[in-house]
Design a protein around this motif. Structure first.
Motif, mmCIF file in Angstrom:
data_model
loop_
_atom_site.group_PDB
_atom_site.id
_atom_site.type_symbol
_atom_site.label_atom_id
_atom_site.label_comp_id
_atom_site.label_asym_id
_atom_site.label_seq_id
_atom_site.Cartn_x
_atom_site.Cartn_y
_atom_site.Cartn_z
ATOM 1 N N MET A 62 0.634 -0.993 -0.046
ATOM 2 C CA MET A 62 -0.153 -0.103 -0.108
ATOM 3 C C MET A 62 1.114 1.156 0.267
ATOM 4 S SD MET A 62 -2.781 -2.105 -0.396
ATOM 5 C CE MET A 62 -4.065 -0.677 0.451
ATOM 6 N N HIS A 63 0.255 2.308 0.460
ATOM 7 C CA HIS A 63 1.154 3.167 -0.181
ATOM 8 C C HIS A 63 1.570 3.765 1.517
ATOM 9 C CE1 HIS A 63 2.687 7.310 -1.506
ATOM 10 N NE2 HIS A 63 1.969 7.930 -0.569
ATOM 11 N N ASN A 64 2.714 3.985 1.975
ATOM 12 C CA ASN A 64 3.739 3.371 3.345
ATOM 13 C C ASN A 64 3.401 2.819 3.987
ATOM 14 O OD1 ASN A 64 4.791 5.401 2.129
ATOM 15 N ND2 ASN A 64 2.654 7.124 2.748
ATOM 16 N N TYR A 65 2.667 1.849 3.510
ATOM 17 C CA TYR A 65 2.653 0.264 4.823
ATOM 18 C C TYR A 65 2.032 -0.796 3.665
ATOM 19 C CZ TYR A 65 -2.972 1.608 4.065
ATOM 20 O OH TYR A 65 -3.588 1.570 3.468
ATOM 21 N N LEU A 66 2.246 -1.721 4.435
ATOM 22 C CA LEU A 66 2.082 -3.475 4.480
ATOM 23 C C LEU A 66 0.733 -4.024 4.519
ATOM 24 C CD1 LEU A 66 5.240 -4.474 4.579
ATOM 25 C CD2 LEU A 66 4.685 -3.609 2.790
ATOM 26 N N LYS A 67 -0.437 -4.455 3.643
ATOM 27 C CA LYS A 67 -1.587 -4.783 3.888
ATOM 28 C C LYS A 67 -1.437 -6.462 3.887
ATOM 29 C CE LYS A 67 -6.641 -5.985 2.170
ATOM 30 N NZ LYS A 67 -6.495 -6.980 2.222
ATOM 31 N N PHE A 68 -1.509 -7.811 4.898
ATOM 32 C CA PHE A 68 -1.531 -8.999 4.983
ATOM 33 C C PHE A 68 -3.030 -9.245 4.786
ATOM 34 C CE2 PHE A 68 2.303 -7.027 6.510
ATOM 35 C CZ PHE A 68 3.334 -8.106 6.210
ATOM 36 N N GLY A 69 -2.840 -10.321 3.851
ATOM 37 C CA GLY A 69 -4.380 -11.742 3.955
ATOM 38 C C GLY A 69 -4.823 -10.866 3.291
#
Length: 140
Positions: free
Chosen positions: A7-14
């Motif tokens: 994502m923009h400046n972070y991670l999304k999991f699952g």
């Protein structure tokens, strides 16, 4: 299936019915052994009906070291205190800090949903979507 979204400046999991976590590189800059702190910000996801993916995270270490809170390679559950307004849950970053004792240059740290462990019984296993940011490992 494992899933990771940049994502923009972070991670999304699952995603629904698919758990995912993060394994950090070995702590190769450690000389001998050292106590280190893992810190990160995280937030669970929610459904379109504003129902949260009620979950916890777990940190594990391999290759040397123990978690200070349990004295084992597996941390206690890292919960979230997402605020609510009426019957709606609000998404807000939660800060976590985990102390690792006796880390070595071979130590690898994993951050994952607790429910990703097949030995954990949970009816919400299919909803373990979460966001991760500001991961930091620092020694004394």
């Amino acid at each position: 299936k494992q899933t990771l979204y940049f994502m923009h400046n972070y991670l999304k999991f699952g995603k629904t019915a698919c758990n995912s976590g993060l394994i950090l590189p070995a702590l190769s800059k450690i000389s001998g052994t050292a106590d280190v702190d893992l810190t990160f910000d995280w937030c669970w996801c929610m459904t379109g009906a504003s129902k949260p993916d009620v979950m916890t995270l777990t940190v594990t270490v391999t290759g040397g070291g123990k978690l200070a809170d349990t004295g084992t390679e597996v941390s206690g559950n890292i919960g979230s205190a997402q605020p609510t307004e009426g019957d709606q849950t609000k998404l807000e970053w939660q800060h976590a800090k985990v102390r690792i004792l006796g880390a070595t240059p071979s130590t690898r740290i994993t951050i994952r949903p607790t429910n990703n462990d097949p030995g954990v019984s949970n009816s919400a296993r299919n909803q373990n979507r979460w966001y991760l940011d500001n991961v930091r490992v620092a020694g004394e």
